[in-house]
Every structure is written in C-alpha cells, then in structure tokens.
Design a protein around this motif. Structure first.
Motif, mmCIF file in Angstrom:
data_model
loop_
_atom_site.group_PDB
_atom_site.id
_atom_site.type_symbol
_atom_site.label_atom_id
_atom_site.label_comp_id
_atom_site.label_asym_id
_atom_site.label_seq_id
_atom_site.Cartn_x
_atom_site.Cartn_y
_atom_site.Cartn_z
ATOM 1 N N VAL A 31 -13.999 35.330 -23.345
ATOM 2 C CA VAL A 31 -13.815 34.286 -22.321
ATOM 3 C C VAL A 31 -15.029 34.342 -21.413
ATOM 4 O O VAL A 31 -15.330 35.386 -20.829
ATOM 5 C CB VAL A 31 -12.529 34.523 -21.504
ATOM 6 N N ARG A 32 -15.748 33.204 -21.317
ATOM 7 C CA ARG A 32 -16.963 33.168 -20.508
ATOM 8 C C ARG A 32 -16.921 32.009 -19.528
ATOM 9 O O ARG A 32 -16.590 30.879 -19.908
ATOM 10 C CB ARG A 32 -18.202 33.052 -21.402
ATOM 11 N N VAL A 33 -17.236 32.290 -18.271
ATOM 12 C CA VAL A 33 -17.214 31.289 -17.198
ATOM 13 C C VAL A 33 -18.611 30.712 -17.009
ATOM 14 O O VAL A 33 -19.619 31.419 -17.142
ATOM 15 C CB VAL A 33 -16.714 31.921 -15.887
ATOM 16 N N GLY A 34 -18.656 29.419 -16.677
ATOM 17 C CA GLY A 34 -19.943 28.774 -16.436
ATOM 18 C C GLY A 34 -20.755 28.613 -17.693
ATOM 19 O O GLY A 34 -21.992 28.609 -17.655
ATOM 20 N N ALA A 35 -20.072 28.459 -18.817
ATOM 21 C CA ALA A 35 -20.761 28.370 -20.105
ATOM 22 C C ALA A 35 -21.227 26.947 -20.369
ATOM 23 O O ALA A 35 -20.674 25.974 -19.853
ATOM 24 C CB ALA A 35 -19.824 28.816 -21.228
ATOM 25 N N GLU A 36 -22.233 26.834 -21.212
ATOM 26 C CA GLU A 36 -22.689 25.496 -21.608
ATOM 27 C C GLU A 36 -21.624 24.844 -22.481
ATOM 28 O O GLU A 36 -20.804 25.522 -23.110
ATOM 29 C CB GLU A 36 -24.009 25.589 -22.356
ATOM 30 N N ARG A 37 -21.638 23.526 -22.508
ATOM 31 C CA ARG A 37 -20.613 22.748 -23.198
ATOM 32 C C ARG A 37 -20.827 22.838 -24.712
ATOM 33 O O ARG A 37 -21.725 22.203 -25.275
ATOM 34 C CB ARG A 37 -20.713 21.299 -22.714
ATOM 35 N N VAL A 38 -20.005 23.629 -25.390
ATOM 36 C CA VAL A 38 -20.101 23.810 -26.835
ATOM 37 C C VAL A 38 -18.693 23.805 -27.420
ATOM 38 O O VAL A 38 -17.704 23.968 -26.707
ATOM 39 C CB VAL A 38 -20.804 25.137 -27.203
ATOM 40 N N GLY A 39 -18.613 23.641 -28.731
ATOM 41 C CA GLY A 39 -17.326 23.693 -29.399
ATOM 42 C C GLY A 39 -16.466 22.486 -29.074
ATOM 43 O O GLY A 39 -16.955 21.417 -28.698
ATOM 44 N N GLU A 40 -15.157 22.639 -29.218
ATOM 45 C CA GLU A 40 -14.221 21.544 -28.938
ATOM 46 C C GLU A 40 -13.952 21.475 -27.443
ATOM 47 O O GLU A 40 -13.576 22.478 -26.822
ATOM 48 C CB GLU A 40 -12.919 21.735 -29.702
ATOM 49 N N VAL A 41 -14.147 20.298 -26.873
ATOM 50 C CA VAL A 41 -13.997 20.122 -25.430
ATOM 51 C C VAL A 41 -12.537 19.840 -25.091
ATOM 52 O O VAL A 41 -11.897 18.966 -25.696
ATOM 53 C CB VAL A 41 -14.888 18.972 -24.927
ATOM 54 N N LEU A 42 -12.003 20.585 -24.121
ATOM 55 C CA LEU A 42 -10.649 20.373 -23.607
ATOM 56 C C LEU A 42 -10.774 19.896 -22.165
ATOM 57 O O LEU A 42 -11.067 20.684 -21.262
ATOM 58 C CB LEU A 42 -9.840 21.675 -23.681
ATOM 59 N N SER A 43 -10.573 18.602 -21.965
ATOM 60 C CA SER A 43 -10.679 18.035 -20.623
ATOM 61 C C SER A 43 -9.390 18.263 -19.857
ATOM 62 O O SER A 43 -8.295 18.111 -20.408
ATOM 63 C CB SER A 43 -10.976 16.532 -20.714
ATOM 64 N N GLY A 44 -9.521 18.613 -18.586
ATOM 65 C CA GLY A 44 -8.357 18.897 -17.764
ATOM 66 C C GLY A 44 -8.340 20.355 -17.359
ATOM 67 O O GLY A 44 -9.381 21.021 -17.299
ATOM 68 N N LEU A 45 -7.154 20.868 -17.100
ATOM 69 C CA LEU A 45 -6.977 22.258 -16.673
ATOM 70 C C LEU A 45 -6.213 23.015 -17.741
ATOM 71 O O LEU A 45 -5.077 22.652 -18.082
ATOM 72 C CB LEU A 45 -6.224 22.314 -15.342
ATOM 73 N N ALA A 46 -6.821 24.055 -18.279
ATOM 74 C CA ALA A 46 -6.165 24.886 -19.291
ATOM 75 C C ALA A 46 -5.427 26.033 -18.620
ATOM 76 O O ALA A 46 -6.013 26.814 -17.868
ATOM 77 C CB ALA A 46 -7.201 25.436 -20.273
ATOM 78 N N PHE A 47 -4.140 26.112 -18.876
ATOM 79 C CA PHE A 47 -3.302 27.224 -18.419
ATOM 80 C C PHE A 47 -3.022 28.153 -19.596
ATOM 81 O O PHE A 47 -3.060 27.727 -20.757
ATOM 82 C CB PHE A 47 -1.947 26.713 -17.916
ATOM 83 N N PRO A 48 -2.666 29.414 -19.319
ATOM 84 C CA PRO A 48 -2.045 30.207 -20.383
ATOM 85 C C PRO A 48 -0.754 29.503 -20.806
ATOM 86 O O PRO A 48 -0.174 28.727 -20.037
ATOM 87 C CB PRO A 48 -1.737 31.546 -19.698
ATOM 88 N N GLY A 49 -0.296 29.752 -22.020
ATOM 89 C CA GLY A 49 0.966 29.156 -22.448
ATOM 90 C C GLY A 49 2.095 29.534 -21.508
ATOM 91 O O GLY A 49 2.157 30.640 -20.981
ATOM 92 N N PHE A 50 3.015 28.595 -21.289
ATOM 93 C CA PHE A 50 4.159 28.845 -20.419
ATOM 94 C C PHE A 50 5.284 29.518 -21.210
ATOM 95 O O PHE A 50 5.466 29.267 -22.409
ATOM 96 C CB PHE A 50 4.678 27.534 -19.816
ATOM 97 N N ALA A 51 6.039 30.374 -20.539
ATOM 98 C CA ALA A 51 7.159 31.079 -21.165
ATOM 99 C C ALA A 51 8.477 30.482 -20.679
ATOM 100 O O ALA A 51 8.689 30.344 -19.474
ATOM 101 C CB ALA A 51 7.114 32.567 -20.807
ATOM 102 N N ASN A 52 9.336 30.138 -21.610
ATOM 103 C CA ASN A 52 10.688 29.692 -21.263
ATOM 104 C C ASN A 52 11.604 30.904 -21.412
ATOM 105 O O ASN A 52 12.048 31.246 -22.504
ATOM 106 C CB ASN A 52 11.126 28.550 -22.182
ATOM 107 N N GLY A 53 11.866 31.556 -20.292
ATOM 108 C CA GLY A 53 12.560 32.833 -20.325
ATOM 109 C C GLY A 53 14.051 32.773 -20.567
ATOM 110 O O GLY A 53 14.673 33.805 -20.825
ATOM 111 N N HIS A 54 14.647 31.550 -20.505
ATOM 112 C CA HIS A 54 16.105 31.468 -20.681
ATOM 113 C C HIS A 54 16.471 30.084 -21.196
ATOM 114 O O HIS A 54 16.253 29.082 -20.523
ATOM 115 C CB HIS A 54 16.815 31.737 -19.357
#
Length: 430
Positions: A31-54
């Motif tokens: 995981v690298r911050v401030g990286a140049e735009r490479v690979g598949e672009v994901l526009s928006g805000l990426a969160f870790p996956g959410f857990a449905n605990g119940h």
C-alpha cells in the motif's frame, strides 16, 4: 499481481489520496500513498470491507411487511415465527442467495449468520441434520461473501418453558445434542462459530457445554427489559451475570444488542474481554431502546455492527446510527470519533475473519468503493462520507482480491432484486 489506484482511501491513519494497492493471491501485497496513477483506477473513497456482525437472513422477508404494525418486540416475534415455518432448505437457499448478494452490494464483505432455523416442521430433523446450514453456506459462496455460520443453541421457549410449536424446529434435545450436530457440520464454503440464543432460550445448567466452543461465540444479551426482569426473578442475577458465571463471556465472545445493562454488567463485559455488536437499524425498528455505546467504549469494550433483521442493509447507516442514537440518549453531539465508527463497521475479527478490515500490506484484499459525487455525497469532505453516503453509493467491492461488484452490478448473481422479490412473494403466498 493486480494494481489499483484509489482517488482516496481510508487507511489505518485516516483518509489518504492517491493510494496504490497491489493485490496478490487475495491479499494486499503493498500500500503506497501519493503514488502515480497506474493500474485500475477506483474513483471515490475506498474503505476496507464492511463486516456484518449479526444477521438473521430469513428476517429479510419481513421488510416492508411489519414496520407499519403497532405492538412490541414480542408481537413482532409472532410474525417472525410465522415466516420461519414456511422455509425449507431449498427456499432458504434461494432467499439467502439474494440477501447475501444485497449485503455485498451494500459493501459487506463478511457476515456472521446467527443461525437457529435448524430442523423441519415440528422439529423433525432433515436427513442431513445440518441441511439448513449447508443451504446458507452454499448461498453465501455463490454471492461471494465470507460467511461465519454461528450455529445457535436454542432449547427452551422461555425460563422453565418448553419450546412452543413454532420453536420446535429451532431446538436440539439438549446442549450435548446441539454440540454433536454442530461438530458434524464442516462446510467447505464457510467457517463455523457458535451462539447461545439468549438466557431465556438456553437453561443456565446447559450453558457450560456451549461455553466450551473454541471459536467465535455470540449471544443475544438484554435486548428487552422483560428479559432482564424475568432473569432476575428466575436467577436473582442479570443475564450478563448468568452468562459470566457459566463461562460464556470471554475474549472470543460477542454480546449482541446489550441494550439494557447495569453499570456492573458493563464492568463484567470489559473484564472478560467480551465485545458488543450493536444493530441500530433493527433496535430502532423493534423499539428495543438505545444501548450504552459510549459507556461500553469508555470501559474498553470493543464494538461491532450488524444489520440483524435487515429492516435496512446499509453498513454506513449502522455506523452513523451508532453516533446519532447515542446523541439522542446523551443530548450531546460528537460522541464518537469517525475512526471509531469505521473501526466498528469493519470489525471482522468478531466473526472470525481477523485478516480483514484494513487497507494494509498483509491484510485480506477486501475493499469497498463509495461514490463521492452522488447527489448525497457531492461537495463533502472524504472523511465525512460515513455521515453522507448510503449503500446506494457503493460502486465496487473486492473480496479476497476478487471483483464481486463492478459499477454497482453484482458480478456473480444476475439481478438479485428480482430474485428477492420472487422468493419473498412465494414465501408469503405459500
């Protein structure tokens, strides 16, 4: 190796921009911050996956059919029992397949299914005593979600009451029979945990058998005041104290709801390392009350979140409700830092998926992208997305590096909304 470039990403230290994520063999390799735009672009805000605990999958068929009714949790429960009688392994699989797909579309990458619908009509076991559990495991695998099936011990209809006619299919002969059945259940598609339905449904003398379970162990705790009152009459102690005395409360236990606790109860949960899973959208739908979230957190109790009855499936709504409900109870704002809300929403360890829940090297490659340019999120700061976005703003979901949702479309199940509509209509018509 697959590379993604995120416009913004929620990292362990908070929101960062221009984040490169390298995925290899289902894990984040770097995981690298401030990286140049490479690979598949994901526009928006990426969160870790959410857990449905119940989760109670079959409750999804009650959505929009009970919300207008007057009454209490206990009258709602009768409608739930009516629905439970209509299910068999085939219909359970079809319904669960749609519900798990809806969860993934909302950003859930793992789920803890609190499973007590075990047997056939009048409690007659199926040829495979775990047929209903296998139906859930197969449905989750097809929907692409990580499943922990929390097989639930359910032996009584209340304190010193036998199971009622509609509850017979929930129950095993005793806790030893429950354990024998669960130990024979080893689905390839899911992990297996255990659960105590409640102190009402498992006699105190039977609890130590369930306490021996080595993995995740969940229990409904003090959801209703009536449960506390009846427990005090029966045992002279609160439900929390009864569970603690039986060895149920440990650092691999999750108490679900924990709405009506005494100060002493909170201390016991903290001392035993027990976590608490709040389900705010269900707790308000059923009129349960507002649990002591801030007091629990201040005592050091870890918090998780779940959608329970699926009146709503929206992990962002559950996360902000943790804050907003506590504001109502305290008549004060700013009860939780945003980071704590996200931590609760991504608490996978509570259901046995401890490798998930963070965008970091070595973690499972589970990721949820939230649109920052919808009518709901336009103009917000990325760090405020939890207070503005909804499940409808989830555009993409990766689970174990596998693209399950792309551009708001589930890649494994075609038109899950049609599947749900059909199965729920058939259930209520049967």
């Amino acid at each position: 190796m697959t590379t993604y470039w995120c416009e913004y990403a929620w990292l362990p230290d908070g929101v960062a921009s221009g984040v490169r994520l390298d995925v290899e063999q289902g894990m984040f390799a770097s995981v690298r911050v401030g990286a140049e735009r490479v690979g598949e672009v994901l526009s928006g805000l990426a969160f870790p996956g959410f857990a449905n605990g119940h989760s109670h999958v079959f409750h999804r068929a009650l959505r929009g059919r009970t919300q207008h009714e007057r009454g209490t949790f206990w009258t709602w429960r009768e409608r739930m029992y009516e629905l439970a009688e209509r299910l068999d392994p085939d219909s359970y699989y079809r319904l669960a397949r749609g519900v798990f797909a809806e969860m993934v579309l909302s950003g859930c990458t793992s789920v803890g299914e609190f499973h007590y619908l075990h047997h056939g009509a009048r409690g007659r076991p199926y040829a495979d005593p775990n047929a209903m559990g296998h139906a859930l495991a197969e449905a989750a695998a097809e929907a692409g979600i990580r499943l922990t099936l929390l097989d639930t011990c359910y032996l009584a209809g209340g304190f010193e009451q036998p199971l009622g006619p509609t509850q017979l299919r929930f129950g095993d002969r005793d806790a030893h029979a429950w354990a024998e059945r669960v130990n024979a259940f080893a689905p390839k598609e899911a992990r297996v945990g255990a659960a105590v339905h409640s102190v009402r449904a498992v006699p105190a003398a039977q609890l130590p058998v369930v306490a021996e379970w080595p993995g995740p162990l969940h229990v409904h705790l003090s959801e209703q005041r009536a449960e506390n009152t009846e427990c005090l009459v029966q045992h002279g102690r609160t439900p929390t104290a009864v569970l603690a005395d039986a060895g149920i409360l440990t650092d691999h236990t999750v108490a679900v709801h924990a709405t009506h606790l005494t100060r002493s109860d909170i201390g016991v949960l903290a001392a035993t390392g027990t976590r608490v899973c709040f389900c705010p959208t269900t707790e308000r739908d059923l009129g349960d009350g507002i649990g002591p979230a801030r007091a629990l957190a201040d005592a050091g109790v870890g918090l998780a979140l779940g959608s329970d009855s699926h009146a709503v499936i929206d992990p962002l709504e559950e996360a902000r409700a943790l804050e907003l409900d506590d504001r109502l109870a305290a008549e004060s704002r700013g009860r939780f830092p945003v980071a704590q809300l996200i931590q609760a929403a991504t608490e996978h360890d509570a259901i046995g998926w401890g490798d998930s829940g963070r965008l970091a090297a070595g973690a499972a490659a589970d990721l949820v992208v939230v649109d920052l340019r919808s009518t709901r999120t336009a103009g917000i700061e990325p760090g405020g997305a939890v207070f503005a976005a909804s499940a409808g703003d989830v555009t993409d979901v990766l689970i174990g590096g596998r693209r399950i949702v792309r551009d708001r479309s589930h890649q494994l199940i075609e038109r899950p909304e049609s599947l749900l509509a059909k199965e729920i209509e058939v259930l209520w018509r049967s």
